[in-house]
Scaffold this active site. Sequence first.
Site, PDB file in Angstrom:
ATOM      1  N   CYS A 278     -11.159   2.630  -0.825  1.00 31.56           N
ATOM      2  CA  CYS A 278     -10.059   3.064  -0.479  1.00 31.56           C
ATOM      3  C   CYS A 278      -9.655   2.257   0.928  1.00 31.56           C
ATOM      4  CB  CYS A 278      -9.833   4.479  -0.065  1.00 31.56           C
ATOM      5  SG  CYS A 278      -8.430   5.193   0.595  1.00 31.56           S
TER       6      CYS A 278
ATOM      7  N   CYS B 219      -3.949  -1.233  -2.411  1.00 31.62           N
ATOM      8  CA  CYS B 219      -4.178   0.229  -2.699  1.00 31.62           C
ATOM      9  C   CYS B 219      -5.148   0.144  -3.772  1.00 31.62           C
ATOM     10  CB  CYS B 219      -3.076   0.604  -2.545  1.00 31.62           C
ATOM     11  SG  CYS B 219      -2.998   2.320  -2.999  1.00 31.62           S
TER      12      CYS B 219
ATOM     13  N   HIS C   9      -8.055   2.994   3.406  1.00 29.97           N
ATOM     14  CA  HIS C   9      -8.026   3.795   4.573  1.00 29.97           C
ATOM     15  C   HIS C   9      -9.380   4.103   5.147  1.00 29.97           C
ATOM     16  CE1 HIS C   9      -3.986   4.913   3.098  1.00 29.97           C
ATOM     17  NE2 HIS C   9      -3.684   5.713   3.932  1.00 29.97           N
TER      18      HIS C   9
ATOM     19  N   ASP D   4       0.867  -1.372   0.059  1.00 27.27           N
ATOM     20  CA  ASP D   4       0.191  -0.121  -0.058  1.00 27.27           C
ATOM     21  C   ASP D   4       0.889   1.218   0.000  1.00 27.27           C
ATOM     22  OD1 ASP D   4      -2.696   1.467   0.026  1.00 27.27           O
ATOM     23  OD2 ASP D   4      -1.997   2.154   2.110  1.00 27.27           O
ATOM     24  N   SER D   5       0.245   2.533  -0.222  1.00 21.33           N
ATOM     25  CA  SER D   5       1.040   3.591  -0.370  1.00 21.33           C
ATOM     26  C   SER D   5       1.374   3.864   1.105  1.00 21.33           C
ATOM     27  CB  SER D   5       0.105   4.806  -0.809  1.00 21.33           C
ATOM     28  OG  SER D   5      -1.088   4.671  -0.184  1.00 21.33           O
TER      29      SER D   5
ATOM     30  N   GLU E 267      -4.409   9.473   7.788  1.00 18.40           N
ATOM     31  CA  GLU E 267      -3.092   9.296   7.966  1.00 18.40           C
ATOM     32  C   GLU E 267      -2.621  10.263   9.198  1.00 18.40           C
ATOM     33  OE1 GLU E 267      -0.119   8.199   5.695  1.00 18.40           O
ATOM     34  OE2 GLU E 267      -1.671   6.686   5.125  1.00 18.40           O
TER      35      GLU E 267
END
Length: 274
Positions: free
Chosen positions: A193, A74, A195, A11-12, A159
């Site tokens: 997504c 991701c 996240h 993932d990023s 984040e």
Amino acid sequence: MSGQQPIGVFDSGYGGLTVFRAVADLLPQYDYIYLGDNARAPYGNRSYETVYQYTLECVQWFFDQGCPLVILACNTASAKTLRTIQQKNLPQLAPDNRVLGVIRPTAEVVGAYTKSRSVAVLGTKGTVQSGSYEIEIRKFFPDIKVHQLACPLWVPLVENGEYGSEGADYFVKKYLDELFRQAPDIDTILLACTHYPLLLDKIKKYLPTGVTVVSQGEIVAQSLADYLYRHPEMESRISMQGGKRFYTTDDPAEFDSHATIFFGDKVRSEHVHV
Ligand code: DGL
């Protein structure tokens, strides 16, 4: 890691840990390595070229570690690069290795959730602009109407550890209000997504009753289990000691302090350059 052939999960940043958790719960027997490209995250607003270059470098890194199979956990990377990597790079880099994404497995099952046949895809700008979900869902369920909305502030909120804050309430409500103004008949929301599951409680708080929220972790995990069952030649290459290793392109102490909330378990990472 010599002698080991782990599954790579990419993932990023932290988001892919929500998928990794579900994968490791369902398939605990395999070895895994996780890489978060935190130094260059977020990917969501970056150009195709940039996301492609970063993702390819990370895939190459996984191959260098001995991974025969890499999951792009991701959506942004899957949406913008998966086809190109599979078709153009893989035959040259490592023709026997495989790279899988998260969009197709999710698109394959969405028809089972919706009655109104009106579905929303919430993702990063990159994922939404790629149109990948619309394309994939249409292949399996041409009768489903897909409404897409980019929620560019949700990843920075997550984040930065602000997913429980009043600011998060504000931005969750703002995007959901916009979505239901456009299409009040939506009965299923795909969190496209990795996240966004961290915002699940807030998302549910602002949804009209009767709307189902679909997160990807279990879906991707089940799809991987099916893939390995259908591909014994790949399954036999993966080492099975139940090991998990974590890597980040940024500061490991910072990674470890954030990662637990995504992974649900203590994480100890190492730094790498890709
Ligand atoms: N986790 C990524 C995804 O699933 C988005 C994060 C980012 O913008 O880097 O799309």
